[in-house]
Enzyme design. Structure first.
Site, mmCIF file in Angstrom:
data_model
loop_
_atom_site.group_PDB
_atom_site.id
_atom_site.type_symbol
_atom_site.label_atom_id
_atom_site.label_comp_id
_atom_site.label_asym_id
_atom_site.label_seq_id
_atom_site.Cartn_x
_atom_site.Cartn_y
_atom_site.Cartn_z
ATOM 1 N N GLU A 153 1.096 -0.946 0.018
ATOM 2 C CA GLU A 153 0.102 -0.348 0.424
ATOM 3 C C GLU A 153 0.865 1.372 -0.030
ATOM 4 O O GLU A 153 2.100 1.240 0.564
ATOM 5 C CB GLU A 153 -1.146 -0.158 1.659
ATOM 6 C CG GLU A 153 -1.816 1.445 1.953
ATOM 7 C CD GLU A 153 -3.298 0.800 2.706
ATOM 8 O OE1 GLU A 153 -2.420 0.096 3.212
ATOM 9 O OE2 GLU A 153 -3.709 1.421 2.838
ATOM 10 N N ASN B 81 -12.644 -1.363 -1.075
ATOM 11 C CA ASN B 81 -11.854 -2.062 0.081
ATOM 12 C C ASN B 81 -11.886 -1.563 1.412
ATOM 13 O O ASN B 81 -12.271 -0.151 2.126
ATOM 14 C CB ASN B 81 -10.340 -1.653 -0.008
ATOM 15 C CG ASN B 81 -9.174 -1.210 1.624
ATOM 16 O OD1 ASN B 81 -9.133 -3.072 1.847
ATOM 17 N ND2 ASN B 81 -9.204 -0.848 2.235
ATOM 18 N N GLU B 82 -12.336 -2.390 2.554
ATOM 19 C CA GLU B 82 -13.060 -2.161 3.590
ATOM 20 C C GLU B 82 -14.321 -0.823 4.070
ATOM 21 O O GLU B 82 -13.863 0.047 4.225
ATOM 22 C CB GLU B 82 -11.936 -1.565 5.074
ATOM 23 C CG GLU B 82 -10.894 -2.429 5.313
ATOM 24 C CD GLU B 82 -10.102 -2.832 6.322
ATOM 25 O OE1 GLU B 82 -9.986 -1.773 6.997
ATOM 26 O OE2 GLU B 82 -9.110 -3.466 6.560
ATOM 27 N N TYR C 3 -6.575 -9.309 11.656
ATOM 28 C CA TYR C 3 -5.649 -8.476 12.093
ATOM 29 C C TYR C 3 -5.054 -9.652 13.494
ATOM 30 O O TYR C 3 -6.329 -9.225 14.177
ATOM 31 C CB TYR C 3 -5.283 -6.874 12.462
ATOM 32 C CG TYR C 3 -5.152 -6.826 10.676
ATOM 33 C CD1 TYR C 3 -4.001 -6.610 10.234
ATOM 34 C CD2 TYR C 3 -5.361 -5.433 9.739
ATOM 35 C CE1 TYR C 3 -2.918 -6.274 9.090
ATOM 36 C CE2 TYR C 3 -5.567 -5.493 8.534
ATOM 37 C CZ TYR C 3 -3.967 -5.441 8.080
ATOM 38 O OH TYR C 3 -4.131 -4.674 7.218
ATOM 39 N N GLU D 221 -6.510 -8.986 3.827
ATOM 40 C CA GLU D 221 -5.430 -8.496 5.112
ATOM 41 C C GLU D 221 -5.493 -9.526 6.063
ATOM 42 O O GLU D 221 -6.482 -9.560 6.818
ATOM 43 C CB GLU D 221 -5.863 -6.643 5.439
ATOM 44 C CG GLU D 221 -5.688 -5.896 3.629
ATOM 45 C CD GLU D 221 -6.092 -4.416 4.519
ATOM 46 O OE1 GLU D 221 -5.621 -4.121 5.371
ATOM 47 O OE2 GLU D 221 -6.346 -4.140 3.387
ATOM 48 N N GLN E 248 1.759 -6.120 5.450
ATOM 49 C CA GLN E 248 2.364 -5.745 3.907
ATOM 50 C C GLN E 248 4.103 -5.891 3.996
ATOM 51 O O GLN E 248 4.658 -6.429 4.587
ATOM 52 C CB GLN E 248 2.294 -4.404 3.735
ATOM 53 C CG GLN E 248 0.900 -3.513 4.294
ATOM 54 C CD GLN E 248 0.334 -2.799 3.581
ATOM 55 O OE1 GLN E 248 1.168 -2.055 2.985
ATOM 56 N NE2 GLN E 248 -0.622 -2.212 4.092
HETATM 57 O O1 AHR Z 1 -2.629 -2.706 5.974
HETATM 58 C C1 AHR Z 1 -3.333 -1.259 6.649
HETATM 59 C C2 AHR Z 1 -4.659 -0.705 6.733
HETATM 60 O O2 AHR Z 1 -5.344 -1.775 7.542
HETATM 61 C C3 AHR Z 1 -5.217 -1.220 5.503
HETATM 62 O O3 AHR Z 1 -4.550 0.487 4.719
HETATM 63 C C4 AHR Z 1 -6.593 -1.529 5.747
HETATM 64 O O4 AHR Z 1 -7.438 -2.027 4.362
HETATM 65 C C5 AHR Z 1 -6.459 -1.930 6.794
HETATM 66 O O5 AHR Z 1 -7.375 -1.020 7.944
#
Ligand code: AHR
Length: 517
Positions: A54, A198-199, A265, A321, A370
């Site tokens: 990103e 995205n999201e 995450y 992600e 990432q």
């Molecule tokens: O990876 C960091 C961020 O986490 C990304 O931009 C977003 O899609 C997620 O919330």
């Protein structure tokens, strides 16, 4: 249960004057594993081993690209070489949250004419658009990988996205294809993987699933097949355990997508105050492992919803992600999400990848967040130096599973208990490649005790075993620019093969890949 039995036996031996040690903790009883080597119908898609870059922090600028003496950005060849070694199958770009702020026309044409914008999301820094579509696609070609481009739904228009798709993919004469040629690229790039926002429940527009489902259908309608390139349309999926999002999206728009992109995450502490990447206790080690293992339940429940609307499993569940998210390194630029990466992160990656493999019928793409200098990165850079993280080595080990046939296994994982709570001590997955070699990846999450695994290989009689191990003396071990190989792969000598029985001894806090030929 097995563990309790072993303890009782040792206690009895001690009481009877036997030789049970009194100081060293009792070793857990052996675990058992069956590999059904003569079965297997599902291919583990190599796209499970995907990556994500990103416009965030030092991921792109001063990461994958570095400024040369003339002040121009060039792709870092050392990074390309390292990423080619782990055969990265895809690279997702330009975000992330950044994707819904990104206007692709800002990033084409002569670099000096491109407008500078503010990257409001990530550190409020100036983004001069030096890296745009052509530069990104040049990287994709250098990496010999596939692009996943994420279009802007949150602040863009249907026309803008459709024109970008045309710019990238139209082979004939058209306004956008001609513009691409003016900018130096004759042939289309044939990018099939396309994210529609995205999201969208959060940074991508704070939408309800009903509203996004309608918008999704509208945007997706204008992504047409051009030449041989048919769009693989990826809808923005749920955040973690938001099962309602998946339910509504599958019900309303499932027929118009090829993939739905769940994000999740793994953190310790809270979102407001996350734990440190390198300074943690066993309690935090345990917490992170426990949370990583929870991904299996997450995938099971999202898959169950998808099964109701798509019993043929046409739509892929994508984990677009994933990875650990710690407090960023003290002293690093705020908003840049630069974090170190220890053996603990490596085990979290191994847990995820074993789970993804074992769910390969539905999970057919994933992207760790990432690639360089951001979150759970493969590579960290300082100036023109670079180091490989423990997580990089996990991806290296797991290349053996790319596009291999998943072998069903049955594992008695044992337990790792910490202050009254227990989690499975071992995770594993197995596959068979085109040459008939069986590969097994195993991880021992217990930081203190080795695990012995009595393995039966059903339906195959390999004659040779070899392997590699990743471990270290301490749970916080990590690579630095001063000690780049503190956590590095080594040959594994802990496997013994006798006929179709294999005994594996996994040291504490370790992960192993075995080849059975
Ligand atoms: O990876 C960091 C961020 O986490 C990304 O931009 C977003 O899609 C997620 O919330």
């Amino acid at each position: 249960m097995l563990f309790r039995t072993a303890c009782l036996l040792l206690l009895a031996a001690a009481l009877l004057g036997g030789a049970a040690p009194t100081s060293a903790p009792a070793q857990p009883a052996p675990q058992s594993l069956v590999i059904n080597a003569d079965q297997g119908e599902i291919t583990i898609s190599r796209h499970i081993y995907g990556h994500f870059a990103e416009h965030l922090g030092r991921g792109i600028y001063d990461g994958l690209w570095i400024k040369d003496e003339s002040g121009h950005y060039r792709i870092r060849e050392d990074i390309v070489e390292a990423l080619r070694r782990i055969q990265i199958p895809n690279l997702r770009w330009p975000g992330g949250c950044f994707a819904d702020y990104y206007h692709w026309r800002d990033g084409i044409g002569p670099v000096e004419d491109r407008p500078a914008i503010v990257n409001t999301l990530w550190g409020g820094v100036t983004e001069d658009n030096s890296i745009g579509t052509h530069e990104f696609m040049e990287l994709v070609e250098a990496l010999d990988t596939e692009a996943i481009v994420v279009g802007n739904v949150g602040s863009g228009t249907v026309e803008e996205m459709a024109r970008w798709w045309e710019y990238i993919n139209f082979p004939g004469v058209s306004p956008m294809a001609d513009l691409r040629r003016e900018n130096g690229r004759e042939e289309p790039w044939n990018v099939r993987f396309w994210g529609v926002g995205n999201e969208s429940w959060g940074c991508g527009g704070n939408m309800t699933p009903e509203y996004y489902a309608d918008l999704y259908k509208r945007f997706a309608t204008f992504l047409h097949a051009y030449g041989d390139t048919r769009p693989f349309r990826i809808a923005a999926g749920a955040a973690g355990d938001d099962y309602r999002w998946t339910e509504v999206l599958m019900r309303e728009a499932g027929h118009m997508m090829e993939g739905i992109d769940l994000h999740h995450y793994t953190i310790t502490g809270t979102w407001a105050r996350k734990g440190s990447a390198t300074d943690f206790t066993e309690a935090e080690w345990f917490e992170l492992m426990q949370k990583a293992l929870w991904v299996d339940e997450l995938l099971e429940r999202h898959s169950a919803i998808m099964d109701r609307y798509d019993p043929e499993k046409r739509v892929a569940l994508i984990v677009g992600e994933w990875g650990t998210w710690h407090e960023q390194e003290p002293g690093s630029t705020p908003g840049f999400l630069y974090q170190q990466n220890t053996l603990r992160d490596a085990l979290v990656a191994a847990i995820h990848l074993n789970i993804f493999n074992n769910r390969a019928d539905r999970v057919r793409m994933a992207n760790i967040a990432q690639t360089v200098n951001v979150l759970q990165a493969m590579i960290l850079t300082r100036g023109d130096q670079m180091i490989l993280t423990p997580t990089y080595h996990v991806f290296d080990f797991y290349t053996v599973h790319h596009d291999a046939t998943l072998l069903p296994i049955s594992l008695d994982a044992g337990t790792y208990t910490y202050e009254g709570e227990s989690i499975p001590a071992v995770t594993a997955s197995a596959s068979r490649n085109d040459q008939g070699t069986i590969h097994l990846t195993l991880s021992n999450l217990d930081p203190n005790q080795p695990r012995t695994i009595d393995t039966e290989i059903r339906g195959a009689a390999p004659s040779r075993v070899s392997g590699r191990i990743l471990t270290a003396d301490s749970i916080t071990a990590h690579n630095t620019f001063e000690t780049p190989d503190a956590v590095a792969p080594a040959p594994f000598e802990g496997a013994r093969l006798q006929g179709n029985r294999l005994t594996i001894t996994l040291p504490p806090r370790s992960l192993v890949v075995l080849a059975l030929e």
